[in-house]
Design an enzyme around this catalytic site. Structure first.
Site, short mmCIF file in Angstrom:
data_model
loop_
_atom_site.label_atom_id
_atom_site.label_comp_id
_atom_site.label_asym_id
_atom_site.label_seq_id
_atom_site.Cartn_x
_atom_site.Cartn_y
_atom_site.Cartn_z
N ARG A 251 0.84 -1.21 0.00
CA ARG A 251 0.00 0.00 0.00
C ARG A 251 0.87 1.25 0.00
O ARG A 251 0.70 2.15 0.82
CB ARG A 251 -0.92 0.02 1.21
CG ARG A 251 -1.99 -1.05 1.12
CD ARG A 251 -2.90 -0.98 2.31
NE ARG A 251 -4.26 -1.26 1.94
CZ ARG A 251 -5.18 -1.72 2.78
NH1 ARG A 251 -4.90 -1.92 4.03
NH2 ARG A 251 -6.41 -1.94 2.37
N HIS A 252 1.85 1.23 -0.87
CA HIS A 252 2.71 2.40 -0.99
C HIS A 252 3.39 2.42 -2.35
O HIS A 252 3.37 1.43 -3.08
CB HIS A 252 3.76 2.43 0.14
CG HIS A 252 4.60 1.20 0.25
ND1 HIS A 252 5.42 0.75 -0.77
CD2 HIS A 252 4.76 0.32 1.26
CE1 HIS A 252 6.03 -0.33 -0.38
NE2 HIS A 252 5.65 -0.64 0.86
#
Ligand code: TYD
Length: 141
Positions: free
Chosen positions: A50-51
């Site tokens: 999630r980055h």
């Protein structure tokens, strides 16, 4: 960008003793390896990553078990299944990535072109979209 995310098949030397997979920096993958980390003990419910990273490129390999990687460049998305110990996925910088659907025996090996620097991570998706819009603007004024 999304089209730069691709599977890489590594050379294998198998014999009656088992398998040996070879990954040489700058040869089998397109960067010098500065950092290695691995993720295990995650399960089907967990979403990791999630980055996006400003500078780091990665190669991810499920050396044991399976997982999925969803990549997103702000415009399109693609899902890769990692399920073979001699096949990795190359992720260029600035791609948003989610790793998920980990099997119980999943060991996800991550090779990186950069040392760890928390400051080069974009962890907010809205901010990522803004960064990508600016990138596009710079590239195609
Ligand atoms: P995180 O980036 O959340 O892992 P993932 O993207 O796989 O979900 O990292 C988890 C923690 O580990 C966080 O506190 C940062 C730290 N970390 C390091 O110190 N060095 C590293 O090389 C990595 C990948 C993480």
């Amino acid at each position: 960008m999304i089209e730069d995310c691709k599977f890489i098949e590594f050379p294998q030397k198998g014999d009656e003793r088992g398998h040996l997979v070879i990954i040489e920096g700058n040869q089998d993958i397109p960067f010098d390896i500065k950092r290695v980390f691995y993720i295990y003990g995650s399960d089907r419910e967990v979403i990791r990553g999630r980055h996006a990273n400003y500078n780091s490129e990665f190669v991810l390999i499920n050396v044991s078990g399976t997982s999925k990687v969803k990549v997103d460049d702000g415009t399109s998305q693609k899902i890769f299944n990692l399920d073979r110990p001699h096949v990795g996925i190359y992720l260029p910088k600035l791609v948003w990535k989610d790793m998920y659907d980990f099997s119980e025996d999943s060991v996800l090996l991550c090779l990186s072109s950069e040392h760890y620097d928390a400051g080069e991570y974009i962890r907010d998706y809205d901010r990522y979209l803004t960064v990508m819009k600016e990138e596009k603007h710079v590239k195609t004024p």
